[in-house]
Design a protein around this motif. Structure first.
Motif, PDB file in Angstrom:
ATOM      1  N   TRP A  98       3.675  -1.516   4.033  1.00 46.06           N
ATOM      2  CA  TRP A  98       4.609  -2.392   3.335  1.00 46.06           C
ATOM      3  C   TRP A  98       5.095  -3.509   4.259  1.00 46.06           C
TER       4      TRP A  98
ATOM      5  N   ALA B  19       1.907  -2.150  -1.796  1.00 45.62           N
ATOM      6  CA  ALA B  19       2.330  -1.330  -0.663  1.00 45.62           C
ATOM      7  C   ALA B  19       3.650  -0.629  -0.948  1.00 45.62           C
ATOM      8  N   LEU B  20       4.586  -1.308  -1.606  1.00 46.39           N
ATOM      9  CA  LEU B  20       5.858  -0.668  -1.926  1.00 46.39           C
ATOM     10  C   LEU B  20       5.666   0.426  -2.976  1.00 46.39           C
TER      11      LEU B  20
END
Length: 486
Positions: free
Chosen positions: A381, A413-414
């Motif tokens: 992230w 990514a989050l």
């Protein structure tokens, strides 16, 4: 004396004076003193300045430090070994270089020995200053236990002298030759108390908290400075304040008088947890906390009426319901400061996201490989954020860069971070998170939000709420105690 721990005996043994130390109010003063001496070591000071959340989230840091100490001195050897392994993994991730280019590494054995040394010396000092000096046998027995603490981390206690008389010579030498007036030590002495955010209990009474902090902060600073070894005070140029030694001894004596209170009246863990309860907590203690918070607000309002023309800049009033509910969102600046900038240095970089991973792993008490999966997800992230927001290429994201972009942070990514966090929280691998699993993560009876059938929280709901918090900047969220509260 032993150089390690046994498989059957707790580090402090069964002696009541050792176990009572954890609930001794004098520790509130002694731990501040020990922290300054730790931060004055150049390696520790650099690691704190780069990685620690003690500036932005001091209450959370206090809670985690206290819980870790309790685990390391637990009677169960399995608890001690598990915590030692966790601390070693944490330290393995803390390395870098200071502003002068000197390398630091939290795994350095001599540096870790100094941390233990400051805790032992501060324990002895707090007893002496409060009029209860320890006898030689007690000091030697306690020293053996602290060496056992180091042995649990390093495999042996060789970095600390075996003989107590040699320890005092070692301690004086480090103070004289190695300690410095580091930035981290200066922050603790001069900035931390002046800007200490209110705990959750006093969050609704900013005026009262600011007034109390303006009085107590300088007093704590003066007491701490007066308790430090004279060679360090001289080296760091710390001023001698008239009356400070008397004030220091009076504070320690007053804290020591609590030994006459009935047993069980003071429990540090309960106090810390109560201070941390948010207003909408489902914890049974929340009713008492809510009543106390209402009284605090009344006192804060009275203080504002009594001092309307003081000329002192007072904190902004608490937003009204209508103002706070405008889209239920924080401003970009507030979100950056409260959530993203975990280290409080005004920038977003890897140590901030690593601090988030560390807090989540600590709350869930993760082992390998779950802990590594969580760190890896946060690292991915960070790479995504850096690529999108770091417009000047300096390797970090400023508050201005973040505010200018006003990005949606809910990228792939989050989403992966949320999924890994769900898997780590779902201890029984049922595919849902029940109320007990939620409490392990949030510690604030998050069950109010378990609205799905059977009181369970499924993956999609969990991921959606996490993304909503991290990208939508939604305030009054159950995630506040996790990543936003101090």
């Amino acid at each position: 004396m032993t150089t390690g721990t046994t498989k059957s005996a707790p580090l402090f043994g069964a002696e009541p004076q050792f176990s009572a130390f954890f609930d001794d109010p004098r520790w509130a003063l002694a731990v501040i003193r020990a922290t300054v001496l730790e931060a004055a070591h150049p390696q520790i000071g650099a690691a704190l300045a780069d990685n620690s959340t003690f500036v932005a989230h001091p209450w959370r840091r206090l809670r985690n430090t206290f819980l870790s100490m309790r685990r390391m001195f637990d009677a169960d050897p399995a608890v001690r070994e598990r915590e030692a392994a966790r601390l070693n993994r944490l330290h393995a991730r803390l390395s870098g270089s200071d502003s002068r280019g000197r390398a630091y590494d939290a795994r350095d054995r001599a540096t870790r020995a100094w941390v233990i040394a400051t805790l032992y010396d501060s324990a002895v000092t707090m007893c002496r200053l409060s009029g209860q000096p320890l006898d030689q046998n007690t000091m030697e027995g306690m020293y053996a236990k602290y060496r056992g603490f180091l042995a649990a981390l390093d495999g042996d206690a060789g970095e600390l002298p075996e003989d107590l008389n040699d320890f005092w010579r070692y301690f004086d030498r480090v103070v004289e030759d190695e300690l410095e007036n580091t930035e981290a030590a200066r922050i603790i002495l001069y900035r931390l108390f002046d800007h200490l955010p209110a705990p959750a209990l006093l969050d609704g009474a900013p005026t009262l908290w600011a007034a109390g902090r303006a009085v107590v902060g300088p007093l704590l600073g003066a007491i701490t400075v007066a308790s430090l070894p004279e060679p360090y005070r001289r080296k760091a140029g710390l001023p001698k304040m008239p009356g400070a030694p008397t004030l220091m001894q009076g504070a320690y004596l007053a804290a020591g008088l609590t030994r006459f209170l009935p047993e069980g009246w003071i429990n540090v863990e309960t106090i810390i947890e109560t201070l941390s309860l948010p207003p909408d907590s489902g914890d049974p203690r929340a009713r008492t906390v809510t009543a106390l918070r209402a009284r605090m607000k009344q006192a804060s309002a009275l203080l504002r009426l009594l001092t309307p023309l003081s000329g002192v800049a007072m904190p902004d009033p608490v937003p009204t319901v209508s103002a706070a509910s405008e889209e239920g969102r924080r401003s970009a600046d507030e979100f950056f400061r409260q959530v993203l900038d975990q280290t409080g240095d005004g920038h977003l970089d890897w140590p901030d996201l690593a601090a988030m991973a560390r807090e989540l792993a600590t709350r869930l008490d993760l082992d390998e490989p779950e802990e590594s999966r969580l760190y890896d997800a946060f690292a991915a992230w960070w790479r995504e954020l850096q690529a999108a927001l770091d417009t000047d290429g300096d390797g970090r994201v400023s508050a201005d860069e973040y505010a200018a972009a006003v990005p949606s942070l809910a990228g792939p990514a989050l989403i992966r971070v949320a999924e890994v966090l769900f898997d780590a929280t779902d201890k029984d691998n049922s595919g849902t998170i029940d109320a007990d699993e939620h409490r392990a993560l949030f510690r604030t009876a998050f069950h109010r939000d378990l609205t799905t059938a059977g009181g369970a929280y499924d993956r999609s709901a969990f991921v959606g709420d996490f993304l909503s918090f991290m990208s939508g900047r939604r305030s009054n969220s159950p995630y506040d105690p996790l990543l936003a509260d101090a």
